[in-house]
Write an enzyme that holds these catalytic residues in place. Structure first.
Site, mmCIF file in Angstrom:
data_model
loop_
_atom_site.group_PDB
_atom_site.id
_atom_site.type_symbol
_atom_site.label_atom_id
_atom_site.label_comp_id
_atom_site.label_asym_id
_atom_site.label_seq_id
_atom_site.Cartn_x
_atom_site.Cartn_y
_atom_site.Cartn_z
ATOM 1 N N CYS A 112 27.435 26.666 119.199
ATOM 2 C CA CYS A 112 28.430 25.587 119.231
ATOM 3 C C CYS A 112 27.815 24.370 118.530
ATOM 4 O O CYS A 112 26.611 24.357 118.251
ATOM 5 C CB CYS A 112 28.762 25.231 120.680
ATOM 6 S SG CYS A 112 27.300 24.659 121.561
ATOM 7 N N CYS A 114 34.234 21.789 128.148
ATOM 8 C CA CYS A 114 33.931 21.843 126.725
ATOM 9 C C CYS A 114 34.986 22.724 126.055
ATOM 10 O O CYS A 114 35.188 23.876 126.468
ATOM 11 C CB CYS A 114 32.534 22.419 126.531
ATOM 12 S SG CYS A 114 32.214 22.855 124.831
ATOM 13 N N HIS A 160 19.502 27.132 126.130
ATOM 14 C CA HIS A 160 19.190 28.301 126.952
ATOM 15 C C HIS A 160 19.218 29.588 126.134
ATOM 16 O O HIS A 160 20.133 30.391 126.246
ATOM 17 C CB HIS A 160 20.139 28.372 128.158
ATOM 18 C CG HIS A 160 19.780 27.369 129.210
ATOM 19 N ND1 HIS A 160 20.702 26.606 129.867
ATOM 20 C CD2 HIS A 160 18.562 27.005 129.696
ATOM 21 C CE1 HIS A 160 20.071 25.804 130.719
ATOM 22 N NE2 HIS A 160 18.776 26.033 130.634
ATOM 23 N N CYS A 194 24.074 16.851 124.232
ATOM 24 C CA CYS A 194 25.344 17.135 123.557
ATOM 25 C C CYS A 194 26.319 15.980 123.810
ATOM 26 O O CYS A 194 26.410 15.482 124.936
ATOM 27 C CB CYS A 194 25.928 18.434 124.099
ATOM 28 S SG CYS A 194 27.589 18.730 123.479
ATOM 29 N N GLU A 240 22.198 20.311 133.562
ATOM 30 C CA GLU A 240 23.283 19.382 133.201
ATOM 31 C C GLU A 240 23.795 18.647 134.446
ATOM 32 O O GLU A 240 23.995 17.426 134.435
ATOM 33 C CB GLU A 240 24.433 20.155 132.538
ATOM 34 C CG GLU A 240 25.596 19.254 132.166
ATOM 35 C CD GLU A 240 26.826 20.025 131.688
ATOM 36 O OE1 GLU A 240 26.676 21.055 131.003
ATOM 37 O OE2 GLU A 240 27.942 19.573 132.004
ATOM 38 N N HIS A 263 21.545 19.726 127.398
ATOM 39 C CA HIS A 263 22.244 19.514 128.681
ATOM 40 C C HIS A 263 21.892 18.181 129.332
ATOM 41 O O HIS A 263 22.356 17.896 130.424
ATOM 42 C CB HIS A 263 22.002 20.692 129.630
ATOM 43 C CG HIS A 263 20.661 21.320 129.491
ATOM 44 N ND1 HIS A 263 20.470 22.457 128.752
ATOM 45 C CD2 HIS A 263 19.469 20.952 129.946
ATOM 46 C CE1 HIS A 263 19.187 22.758 128.783
ATOM 47 N NE2 HIS A 263 18.555 21.865 129.500
ATOM 48 N N HIS A 272 21.703 23.518 138.043
ATOM 49 C CA HIS A 272 21.735 23.475 136.575
ATOM 50 C C HIS A 272 21.301 22.093 136.078
ATOM 51 O O HIS A 272 21.684 21.068 136.643
ATOM 52 C CB HIS A 272 23.145 23.800 136.071
ATOM 53 C CG HIS A 272 23.185 24.109 134.612
ATOM 54 N ND1 HIS A 272 23.204 23.122 133.654
ATOM 55 C CD2 HIS A 272 23.167 25.288 133.944
ATOM 56 C CE1 HIS A 272 23.217 23.681 132.459
ATOM 57 N NE2 HIS A 272 23.190 25.001 132.607
HETATM 58 FE FE1 F3S Z 1 27.869 23.361 123.322
HETATM 59 FE FE2 F3S Z 1 28.037 20.912 124.076
HETATM 60 FE FE3 F3S Z 1 29.923 22.592 124.664
HETATM 61 S S1 F3S Z 1 26.185 22.115 124.005
HETATM 62 S S2 F3S Z 1 28.810 24.471 124.964
HETATM 63 S S3 F3S Z 1 29.399 21.908 122.606
HETATM 64 S S4 F3S Z 1 29.112 21.041 125.992
#
Ligand code: F3S
Length: 280
Positions: free
Chosen positions: A12, A188, A40, A94, A124, A72, A122
């Site tokens: 992503c 997300c 991860h 992110c 995050e 995260h 986790h």
């Molecule tokens: Fe990737 Fe950010 Fe979504 S790391 S899974 S774009 S929350």
């Protein structure tokens, strides 16, 4: 045997950005720390480790190497502590996770008790909890929510990689117990769209393979969602984990991967599935 690979696979944008920032820091500084796994995925972490990215296991170390904050994110307290020790920080959090952190902090400042739907261990979630000064809780199910003594003014948000269907189940319960409920959509979009595609694919095939690290929350969630419609769903990290017995009487296999799974690994799994040369 026919193998159908999902269209939405590979990294992503958040993972791509974190890897890019880490590589840039490595070029600039030579050796760099990472605060926990930068993403991860074992293979990616190993490849970056070979280039000089070391996991920082003890934040009392004071050798002043730059530290990469993983995708995260971390709590503000951890970043402050590292910055205070004079370690340059490279923030690879992110942007989606940053948004959740900001929303949690604002809700807390406005007097809401913050409920985070997610996995309490986790990274995050731990980071998000750092923004609410202890005035909130994390829960993973309706059952867990029932045991939380929240007040009448609640803000609800979610770990970015959770399942929206499960999130929606808790809203009626919160409406019964609150006077003011603020719900933020913090899922997300990349993850949701991958989950939708995987669910559709899993219901059309005889066996579903999800490629992703067992530490990856979104890969685990992907496998869990596929399992609802396809009992023959298996999560693997590398092609070596494929087992011949999974494919007895199977004509069609679906293949998908988490947002931190490299496309090359999916291609390798695809190749092994077509060849039928399983290790076990
Ligand atoms: Fe990737 Fe950010 Fe979504 S790391 S899974 S774009 S929350």
């Amino acid at each position: 045997m026919q193998v159908i690979m999902a269209k939405e696979v590979g990294f992503c944008f958040g993972v791509k950005r974190a890897i890019k920032l880490a590589e840039k820091a490595l070029r600039e500084y030579g050796r760099v720390y990472s605060l926990g796994p930068i993403i991860h995925n074992t293979q990616v972490i190993e490849a970056l480790r070979e280039k000089g990215l070391e996991p920082l296991t003890d934040i009392t170390l004071t050798d002043k190497k730059p530290v990469v904050i993983p995708s995260h994110g971390v709590s503000p307290e951890v970043s402050k502590r590292l910055a205070g020790m004079g370690m340059p920080l490279i923030d690879a959090t992110c942007p989606n996770v940053k948004r959740v952190q900001r929303l949690a902090r604002t809700a807390n400042k406005r007097g809401y008790y913050v409920l985070v739907f997610g996995e309490k261990d986790h990274a995050e979630v731990k980071g998000i909890l750092g923004y609410i000064e202890g005035k909130g809780s994390v829960f993973g199910s309706v059952e867990e929510l029932k045991g939380i003594p929240f007040g009448k003014k609640v803000a609800l948000l979610s770990q970015t990689t959770q399942d929206p269907a499960r999130f929606q189940e808790v809203i009626p319960l919160l409406l019964e117990r609150t006077e003011e409920l603020l719900v933020h959509n913090t899922f997300c979009k990349v993850v949701i769209s991958r989950q939708k595609e995987a669910l559709g694919l899993a219901s059309q095939v005889d066996c579903m393979i999800v490629v992703g690290s067992h530490h990856s929350a979104n890969s685990r969630k992907l496998a869990e969602i596929c399992l609802r419609v396809q009992p023959k769903t298996f999560q693997i990290e590398t092609p070596k984990e494929l087992k011949g017995e999974w494919f007895k009487d199977v004509n069609k296999v679906g293949l998908t991967g988490g947002t931190s799974t490299p496309l090359e690994v999916l291609k390798e799994v695809h190749k092994v599935l077509l060849s039928g040369h399983y290790v076990i």
